[in-house]
Design a protein around this motif. Structure first.
Motif, short mmCIF file in Angstrom:
data_model
loop_
_atom_site.label_atom_id
_atom_site.label_comp_id
_atom_site.label_asym_id
_atom_site.label_seq_id
_atom_site.Cartn_x
_atom_site.Cartn_y
_atom_site.Cartn_z
N ILE A 48 36.37 51.61 38.40
CA ILE A 48 34.96 52.00 38.53
C ILE A 48 34.63 53.15 37.59
CG2 ILE A 48 33.29 53.04 40.11
CD1 ILE A 48 34.68 51.36 42.34
N GLU A 49 35.53 54.13 37.51
CA GLU A 49 35.28 55.26 36.62
C GLU A 49 35.17 54.80 35.17
OE1 GLU A 49 37.38 59.40 35.18
OE2 GLU A 49 38.57 57.83 36.12
N ARG A 50 36.11 53.98 34.75
CA ARG A 50 36.11 53.50 33.36
C ARG A 50 34.89 52.65 33.07
NH1 ARG A 50 36.27 54.75 28.69
NH2 ARG A 50 36.66 53.08 27.26
N LYS A 65 32.53 42.35 29.23
CA LYS A 65 33.72 41.92 28.49
C LYS A 65 34.99 42.60 29.02
CE LYS A 65 34.69 43.24 24.21
NZ LYS A 65 34.63 43.43 22.77
N GLU A 66 34.92 43.91 29.21
CA GLU A 66 36.07 44.66 29.73
C GLU A 66 36.39 44.23 31.16
OE1 GLU A 66 38.00 47.31 28.46
OE2 GLU A 66 37.14 47.03 26.48
N GLY A 67 35.36 44.05 31.98
CA GLY A 67 35.57 43.63 33.36
C GLY A 67 36.19 42.25 33.45
N GLY A 69 38.09 40.88 31.12
CA GLY A 69 39.49 41.04 30.70
C GLY A 69 40.35 41.64 31.79
N SER A 70 39.81 42.61 32.51
CA SER A 70 40.56 43.21 33.62
C SER A 70 40.80 42.20 34.72
CB SER A 70 39.80 44.42 34.18
OG SER A 70 39.70 45.43 33.22
N LEU A 71 39.79 41.38 35.00
CA LEU A 71 39.94 40.34 36.03
C LEU A 71 40.98 39.31 35.62
CD1 LEU A 71 38.89 39.32 38.74
CD2 LEU A 71 37.17 38.02 37.48
N LEU A 72 41.01 38.95 34.34
CA LEU A 72 42.01 38.00 33.85
C LEU A 72 43.41 38.58 33.97
CD1 LEU A 72 42.66 35.30 32.39
CD2 LEU A 72 42.45 36.59 30.25
N VAL A 73 43.58 39.84 33.57
CA VAL A 73 44.89 40.48 33.66
C VAL A 73 45.33 40.61 35.12
CG1 VAL A 73 46.12 42.66 33.28
CG2 VAL A 73 44.74 41.68 31.46
N ALA A 74 44.39 40.95 36.01
CA ALA A 74 44.73 41.06 37.43
C ALA A 74 45.16 39.71 38.00
CB ALA A 74 43.53 41.60 38.21
#
Length: 129
Positions: A48-50, A65-67, A69-74
């Motif tokens: 959330i901070e980022r 885009k970042e979210g 990518g984070s969801l894919l990595v998770a």
């Protein structure tokens, strides 16, 4: 140290602390301490901070885009961690986390060229003089 390696090292240390707390609480007979998990809260707070900083600096497009990518990595991390071999190794040999921490710290010190930079600077190397 690079940001990704530093975050990885912090996450590994948090996991080790949580494992130690779980073992000590189990040995002391305090079963309520086993239900407390701070790890998801730490990850969500960092995310959330980022995302809020990125929203202010770059705009909503980069946040999506970042979210994503984070969801894919998770998702990929969850699939890896739910592998029976990985589960057996991490639960039966928690000291392997220290080995992983050492590898992350070594990789975090590397500041040399990335593979994408070879493609990026290819025209400079092979330009006609």
């Amino acid at each position: 140290m690079l940001l990704v390696a530093r975050l990885g090292a912090v996450i590994i240390v948090v996991i080790l602390i949580m494992a130690a707390m779980s073992i000590f609480s189990w040995k002391l007979g305090i079963t309520q301490a086993l239900t407390v998990t701070f790890f998801p809260m730490i990850i969500l707070a960092w995310t959330i901070e980022r995302m809020s900083i990125l929203w202010e600096e770059e705009g909503p497009g980069d946040v999506v885009k970042e979210g994503g990518g984070s969801l894919l990595v998770a998702t990929l991390s969850y699939l890896l961690m739910s592998n029976p071999i990985v589960e057996q190794l991490t639960f039966n040999f928690p000291e392997l986390m220290l080995t992983l921490l050492g590898i992350v710290l070594l990789l975090g010190q590397y500041t040399g060229y990335r593979l994408l930079e070879l493609k990026r600077f290819y025209p400079l190397v092979h330009s006609d003089k």
